[in-house]
Design a protein around this motif. Structure first.
Motif, PDB file in Angstrom:
ATOM      1  N   ARG A  80       1.649  -0.031  -0.746  1.00 53.99           N
ATOM      2  CA  ARG A  80       1.562   1.051   0.352  1.00 53.99           C
ATOM      3  C   ARG A  80       2.438   2.257   0.067  1.00 53.99           C
ATOM      4  O   ARG A  80       2.040   3.411   0.654  1.00 53.99           O
ATOM      5  N   ALA A  81       3.415   1.997  -0.561  1.00 53.12           N
ATOM      6  CA  ALA A  81       4.418   2.982  -0.694  1.00 53.12           C
ATOM      7  C   ALA A  81       3.884   3.966  -1.791  1.00 53.12           C
ATOM      8  O   ALA A  81       4.235   5.345  -1.854  1.00 53.12           O
ATOM      9  N   ASP A 117       0.784   4.265  -2.317  1.00 53.01           N
ATOM     10  CA  ASP A 117      -0.454   5.129  -1.751  1.00 53.01           C
ATOM     11  C   ASP A 117      -0.011   6.353  -0.904  1.00 53.01           C
ATOM     12  O   ASP A 117      -0.647   7.175  -0.753  1.00 53.01           O
ATOM     13  N   GLN A 118       1.207   6.213  -0.319  1.00 50.21           N
ATOM     14  CA  GLN A 118       1.755   7.131   0.558  1.00 50.21           C
ATOM     15  C   GLN A 118       2.504   8.405  -0.221  1.00 50.21           C
ATOM     16  O   GLN A 118       2.913   9.240   0.491  1.00 50.21           O
ATOM     17  N   ARG A 119       2.484   8.412  -1.594  1.00 47.24           N
ATOM     18  CA  ARG A 119       3.068   9.356  -2.362  1.00 47.24           C
ATOM     19  C   ARG A 119       2.511  10.847  -2.005  1.00 47.24           C
ATOM     20  O   ARG A 119       1.127  10.782  -1.824  1.00 47.24           O
TER      21      ARG A 119
END
Length: 74
Positions: A55-56, A58-60
């Motif tokens: 998830r981290a 993907d949130q870049r």
């Protein structure tokens, strides 16, 4: 059928298991059950960590590389 076992029934089952298998076998079996529970919890935590890492990632933030953005910078 097994809804009304109660405490006396559980104690009777425990005594029968202890007589059949002996204290050493029951002790080693409970140790193996404990190791299995520990391994299961570790696997769940590892999976949770992997999902959070995905998830981290993907949130870049994404850079805007369109030609219009390049013209505005010049």
């Amino acid at each position: 059928m097994l809804n009304n076992i109660g405490l006396p029934g559980l104690l009777l089952i425990a005594v029968i298991v202890l007589v059949l298998f002996g204290r050493g076998k029951v002790s080693s079996l409970m140790g193996e059950v404990g190791k299995g529970i520990t391994a299961f919890k570790k696997g769940v935590n590892d999976g949770k960590d992997e999902i959070e890492a995905d998830r981290a990632a993907d949130q870049r933030p994404v850079r805007d590389v369109t030609p219009q953005a390049d013209k505005d910078r010049a």
